[in-house]
Design a protein around this motif. Structure first.
Motif, PDB file in Angstrom:
ATOM      1  N   ARG A  81      56.141  59.945  44.362  1.00 19.87           N
ATOM      2  CA  ARG A  81      55.686  59.015  43.316  1.00 19.87           C
ATOM      3  C   ARG A  81      54.166  58.849  43.354  1.00 19.87           C
ATOM      4  O   ARG A  81      53.519  58.813  42.310  1.00 19.87           O
ATOM      5  CB  ARG A  81      56.377  57.665  43.485  1.00 19.87           C
ATOM      6  N   LEU A  82      53.610  58.718  44.550  1.00 13.00           N
ATOM      7  CA  LEU A  82      52.161  58.573  44.655  1.00 13.00           C
ATOM      8  C   LEU A  82      51.447  59.847  44.202  1.00 13.00           C
ATOM      9  O   LEU A  82      50.363  59.778  43.602  1.00 13.00           O
ATOM     10  CB  LEU A  82      51.777  58.226  46.094  1.00 13.00           C
ATOM     11  N   LEU A  83      52.033  61.005  44.480  1.00 11.67           N
ATOM     12  CA  LEU A  83      51.452  62.253  43.996  1.00 11.67           C
ATOM     13  C   LEU A  83      51.463  62.297  42.469  1.00 11.67           C
ATOM     14  O   LEU A  83      50.478  62.705  41.831  1.00 11.67           O
ATOM     15  CB  LEU A  83      52.225  63.443  44.565  1.00 11.67           C
ATOM     16  N   SER A  84      52.581  61.820  41.886  1.00  9.56           N
ATOM     17  CA  SER A  84      52.665  61.771  40.430  1.00  9.56           C
ATOM     18  C   SER A  84      51.631  60.803  39.859  1.00  9.56           C
ATOM     19  O   SER A  84      51.004  61.066  38.814  1.00  9.56           O
ATOM     20  CB  SER A  84      54.070  61.361  40.004  1.00  9.56           C
ATOM     21  N   VAL A  85      51.409  59.658  40.543  1.00  9.85           N
ATOM     22  CA  VAL A  85      50.393  58.696  40.109  1.00  9.85           C
ATOM     23  C   VAL A  85      49.012  59.337  40.141  1.00  9.85           C
ATOM     24  O   VAL A  85      48.196  59.180  39.206  1.00  9.85           O
ATOM     25  CB  VAL A  85      50.440  57.442  41.008  1.00  9.85           C
ATOM     26  N   ALA A  86      48.721  60.082  41.213  1.00  7.21           N
ATOM     27  CA  ALA A  86      47.412  60.735  41.317  1.00  7.21           C
ATOM     28  C   ALA A  86      47.207  61.744  40.191  1.00  7.21           C
ATOM     29  O   ALA A  86      46.115  61.843  39.616  1.00  7.21           O
ATOM     30  CB  ALA A  86      47.293  61.415  42.682  1.00  7.21           C
ATOM     31  N   VAL A  87      48.258  62.497  39.865  1.00  4.46           N
ATOM     32  CA  VAL A  87      48.153  63.469  38.774  1.00  4.46           C
ATOM     33  C   VAL A  87      47.901  62.765  37.441  1.00  4.46           C
ATOM     34  O   VAL A  87      47.048  63.173  36.636  1.00  4.46           O
ATOM     35  CB  VAL A  87      49.427  64.334  38.710  1.00  4.46           C
ATOM     36  N   ASP A  88      48.659  61.670  37.195  1.00  2.00           N
ATOM     37  CA  ASP A  88      48.486  60.929  35.937  1.00  2.00           C
ATOM     38  C   ASP A  88      47.079  60.349  35.839  1.00  2.00           C
ATOM     39  O   ASP A  88      46.446  60.376  34.760  1.00  2.00           O
ATOM     40  CB  ASP A  88      49.534  59.813  35.843  1.00  2.00           C
ATOM     41  N   LEU A  89      46.567  59.807  36.925  1.00  3.55           N
ATOM     42  CA  LEU A  89      45.219  59.251  36.888  1.00  3.55           C
ATOM     43  C   LEU A  89      44.172  60.343  36.678  1.00  3.55           C
ATOM     44  O   LEU A  89      43.157  60.136  35.981  1.00  3.55           O
ATOM     45  CB  LEU A  89      44.936  58.495  38.195  1.00  3.55           C
ATOM     46  N   GLY A  90      44.390  61.512  37.286  1.00  2.03           N
ATOM     47  CA  GLY A  90      43.459  62.614  37.065  1.00  2.03           C
ATOM     48  C   GLY A  90      43.458  63.074  35.607  1.00  2.03           C
ATOM     49  O   GLY A  90      42.386  63.325  35.021  1.00  2.03           O
ATOM     50  N   ARG A  91      44.634  63.174  35.006  1.00  3.25           N
ATOM     51  CA  ARG A  91      44.715  63.546  33.596  1.00  3.25           C
ATOM     52  C   ARG A  91      44.083  62.481  32.710  1.00  3.25           C
ATOM     53  O   ARG A  91      43.400  62.782  31.719  1.00  3.25           O
ATOM     54  CB  ARG A  91      46.171  63.774  33.201  1.00  3.25           C
ATOM     55  N   ALA A  92      44.306  61.200  33.069  1.00  3.45           N
ATOM     56  CA  ALA A  92      43.716  60.111  32.277  1.00  3.45           C
ATOM     57  C   ALA A  92      42.196  60.139  32.354  1.00  3.45           C
ATOM     58  O   ALA A  92      41.494  59.904  31.354  1.00  3.45           O
ATOM     59  CB  ALA A  92      44.259  58.763  32.770  1.00  3.45           C
ATOM     60  N   GLN A  93      41.675  60.437  33.546  1.00  7.52           N
ATOM     61  CA  GLN A  93      40.225  60.508  33.688  1.00  7.52           C
ATOM     62  C   GLN A  93      39.637  61.635  32.837  1.00  7.52           C
ATOM     63  O   GLN A  93      38.582  61.475  32.227  1.00  7.52           O
ATOM     64  CB  GLN A  93      39.869  60.720  35.156  1.00  7.52           C
TER      65      GLN A  93
ATOM     66  N   GLU B 231      43.593  56.959  23.691  1.00 10.01           N
ATOM     67  CA  GLU B 231      44.963  56.452  23.560  1.00 10.01           C
ATOM     68  C   GLU B 231      45.897  57.122  24.564  1.00 10.01           C
ATOM     69  O   GLU B 231      46.700  56.473  25.237  1.00 10.01           O
ATOM     70  CB  GLU B 231      45.461  56.669  22.127  1.00 10.01           C
ATOM     71  N   GLU B 232      45.790  58.452  24.638  1.00  8.40           N
ATOM     72  CA  GLU B 232      46.633  59.164  25.603  1.00  8.40           C
ATOM     73  C   GLU B 232      46.235  58.796  27.023  1.00  8.40           C
ATOM     74  O   GLU B 232      47.094  58.704  27.916  1.00  8.40           O
ATOM     75  CB  GLU B 232      46.506  60.673  25.383  1.00  8.40           C
ATOM     76  N   ALA B 233      44.941  58.570  27.252  1.00  5.61           N
ATOM     77  CA  ALA B 233      44.496  58.160  28.582  1.00  5.61           C
ATOM     78  C   ALA B 233      45.110  56.824  28.966  1.00  5.61           C
ATOM     79  O   ALA B 233      45.533  56.626  30.118  1.00  5.61           O
ATOM     80  CB  ALA B 233      42.972  58.077  28.621  1.00  5.61           C
ATOM     81  N   ARG B 234      45.164  55.885  28.002  1.00  4.62           N
ATOM     82  CA  ARG B 234      45.779  54.584  28.280  1.00  4.62           C
ATOM     83  C   ARG B 234      47.261  54.745  28.603  1.00  4.62           C
ATOM     84  O   ARG B 234      47.800  54.064  29.485  1.00  4.62           O
ATOM     85  CB  ARG B 234      45.570  53.656  27.083  1.00  4.62           C
ATOM     86  N   MET B 235      47.961  55.654  27.891  1.00  2.00           N
ATOM     87  CA  MET B 235      49.378  55.896  28.175  1.00  2.00           C
ATOM     88  C   MET B 235      49.567  56.453  29.591  1.00  2.00           C
ATOM     89  O   MET B 235      50.487  56.045  30.317  1.00  2.00           O
ATOM     90  CB  MET B 235      49.954  56.859  27.146  1.00  2.00           C
ATOM     91  N   LEU B 236      48.655  57.361  29.953  1.00  2.00           N
ATOM     92  CA  LEU B 236      48.756  57.924  31.294  1.00  2.00           C
ATOM     93  C   LEU B 236      48.470  56.876  32.364  1.00  2.00           C
ATOM     94  O   LEU B 236      49.111  56.855  33.424  1.00  2.00           O
ATOM     95  CB  LEU B 236      47.783  59.100  31.440  1.00  2.00           C
ATOM     96  N   ILE B 237      47.509  55.991  32.107  1.00  2.00           N
ATOM     97  CA  ILE B 237      47.218  54.914  33.059  1.00  2.00           C
ATOM     98  C   ILE B 237      48.419  53.972  33.182  1.00  2.00           C
ATOM     99  O   ILE B 237      48.785  53.540  34.288  1.00  2.00           O
ATOM    100  CB  ILE B 237      45.955  54.156  32.632  1.00  2.00           C
ATOM    101  N   ALA B 238      49.036  53.642  32.031  1.00  2.00           N
ATOM    102  CA  ALA B 238      50.225  52.796  32.071  1.00  2.00           C
ATOM    103  C   ALA B 238      51.347  53.471  32.856  1.00  2.00           C
ATOM    104  O   ALA B 238      52.078  52.827  33.631  1.00  2.00           O
ATOM    105  CB  ALA B 238      50.677  52.476  30.646  1.00  2.00           C
ATOM    106  N   GLN B 239      51.500  54.781  32.657  1.00  2.00           N
ATOM    107  CA  GLN B 239      52.520  55.527  33.394  1.00  2.00           C
ATOM    108  C   GLN B 239      52.211  55.529  34.887  1.00  2.00           C
ATOM    109  O   GLN B 239      53.115  55.383  35.724  1.00  2.00           O
ATOM    110  CB  GLN B 239      52.571  56.961  32.858  1.00  2.00           C
ATOM    111  N   ALA B 240      50.930  55.692  35.228  1.00  2.00           N
ATOM    112  CA  ALA B 240      50.547  55.652  36.638  1.00  2.00           C
ATOM    113  C   ALA B 240      50.777  54.268  37.227  1.00  2.00           C
ATOM    114  O   ALA B 240      51.192  54.128  38.392  1.00  2.00           O
ATOM    115  CB  ALA B 240      49.071  56.047  36.778  1.00  2.00           C
ATOM    116  N   HIS B 241      50.536  53.237  36.422  1.00  2.00           N
ATOM    117  CA  HIS B 241      50.773  51.861  36.887  1.00  2.00           C
ATOM    118  C   HIS B 241      52.246  51.643  37.195  1.00  2.00           C
ATOM    119  O   HIS B 241      52.616  51.066  38.235  1.00  2.00           O
ATOM    120  CB  HIS B 241      50.291  50.868  35.825  1.00  2.00           C
ATOM    121  N   ALA B 242      53.132  52.107  36.304  1.00  2.00           N
ATOM    122  CA  ALA B 242      54.573  51.982  36.542  1.00  2.00           C
ATOM    123  C   ALA B 242      54.982  52.774  37.785  1.00  2.00           C
ATOM    124  O   ALA B 242      55.801  52.318  38.598  1.00  2.00           O
ATOM    125  CB  ALA B 242      55.339  52.469  35.319  1.00  2.00           C
TER     126      ALA B 242
END
Length: 420
Positions: free
Chosen positions: A245-257, A265-276
């Motif tokens: 899960r933490l690896l998935s969070v890191a990937v989502d945050l990297g894509r959001a960045q 908008e997509e960055a915000r979705m990825l951040i929300a996904q990383a938050h969840a």
């Protein structure tokens, strides 16, 4: 860690004459003491023929397997005797044998010959004849005299009715006095039966049970195995759960960045996904920490920790903790995890509609009982969860017993020795 003393494994009688007379253990021990001589005679005859024959034939190849078969035979007889002692005298003597080798005739021969339990079993079976003879003669004499005195009025009435022969008591007053002394002798006989049963059980524990050093070595080995199994479980849970899960969070945050300026908008979705994902990882880490050692157990003790387990169970679970003071931390931890695993197994396999957990103290230490009204059929297998609980209990020289007939109910009892 406290070693289980001999007195903890050989049950003493209840207090008071009435307690001895009404205790079922007295009336289970009485027939065992009368018939144990028959087992002694049987084993003496079998062993006096089999042992010399197998030793004589060892000069040729056929003697080796015959000697091994003879050793396995008397070990099987000792195992049967342990079960009989448990049923008749209430003495639990675990089989003290060393682990069986996987393959190799030479390894199996060394396994049988070098295990001290093999020769202690032989000594016990040979001891059964003289010991059983003394017990049977003493028990028979006591019961015959006791029965004759207690039945004196009845025998005198029959003698007078038939008018044949002469009874040694001709007066009713003497018959009733004899009956009174018969009742007193019954109490004495019950005490003597319990005494002989205690002596027999003590000798059985010494010869059929492992030595204190062997038991402690086995407990340490099982404790090491249990700790290693627990370490692998934690490692697996971390790798397959929170780490992924933490690896998935890191990937989502990297894509959001990377998309933060071009596609907000997509960055915000990825951040929300990383938050969840972060919250889910925190929840898994919390559950993992609870599985290692729950904070509520350290802070508030067994009652609160077990009540929390019961609240999370899918069915109603009644919890009763009757301990005047908190036991040592190791005992608390093992008791908690035994209940947790037992309730988890119940939820997965038992099909129960209600359950109960009882924790109390007696002379053996802390007793943990987990009961459910499920379908039953639970057995302790080498790779099963109940075996793991037995290994946990063994780390402090405890014992786990499972009673689960087909159709239920199931009772898991752990006896955890400790000193406050």
């Amino acid at each position: 860690m406290r070693s289980v003393a001999l007195k903890d494994r050989v049950p003493f009688g209840p207090k008071g004459p009435l307690g001895v007379l009404v205790d079922p253990m007295t009336w289970r021990a009485a027939p065992y003491l009368l018939v144990s001589v028959a087992f002694g005679v049987g084993w003496f005859i079998v062993l006096s023929l089999a042992v010399p024959t197998s030793l004589t034939l060892t000069v040729v190849w056929v003697g080796v397997p015959l000697a091994m078969a003879t050793m396995l035979m008397w070990r099987g007889g000792a195992m049967l005797e342990r079960r009989m002692l448990g049923a008749a005298l209430g003495i639990r003597i675990p089989d003290p044998y060393r682990s069986r080798p996987e393959r190799g005739l030479g390894a199996h021969i060394r396994w049988l010959v070098t295990d001290p339990a093999t020769w202690k079993d032989l000594g016990y079976l040979l001891m059964l004849l003289p010991l059983g003879l003394v017990e049977a003669v003493a028990s028979a004499a006591l019961w015959i005299v006791t029965g004759g005195l207690m039945l004196a009025p009845i025998i005198l009435a029959i003698d007078e009715t038939l008018g044949e022969g002469e009874y040694f008591l001709e007066e009713w007053s003497a018959a009733w006095v004899a009956a009174f002394f018969g009742v007193l002798l019954l109490v004495l006989t019950a005490y003597l039966v319990r005494g002989m049963a205690w002596l027999h059980g003590t000798l059985a524990v010494v010869l059929l049970g492992g030595s204190e050093e062997e038991r402690l070595r086995a407990s340490r080995a099982r404790g090491i195995d249990a700790a290693e199994t627990e370490r692998r479980r934690i490692e697996r849970d971390l790798h397959d759960g929170a780490q992924q899960r933490l690896l998935s969070v890191a990937v989502d945050l990297g894509r959001a960045q990377a998309k933060f300026d071009a596609e907000p908008e997509e960055a915000r979705m990825l951040i929300a996904q990383a938050h969840a994902g972060t919250k889910a990882a925190i929840a898994e880490l919390r559950n993992l920490a609870r599985g290692i050692h729950p904070a509520i157990l350290s802070d508030r003790g067994l009652d609160a920790a077990l009540s929390g387990l019961a609240a999370r169970a899918p069915i109603r679970v009644d919890v009763s903790v009757e301990l005047e003071e908190r036991p040592p931390a190791a005992v608390e931890s093992i008791a908690y995890f035994i209940v947790a695993e037992a309730l988890a197994n119940m939820a997965k396999h038992a099909g129960a509609t209600e359950a109960s957990v009882s924790v109390f103290r007696d002379r053996r230490g802390v007793i943990v009982d987990v009961w459910d009204n499920g379908v039953g059929g639970a057995v302790v297998t080498p790779t099963g969860g109940l075996s793991g609980l037995s290994d946990r209990a063994a780390t402090i020289d405890g014992v786990l017993v499972v009673h689960s007939p087909i159709g239920g109910p199931t009772i898991v009892r752990a006896e955890l020795p400790c000193e406050w």
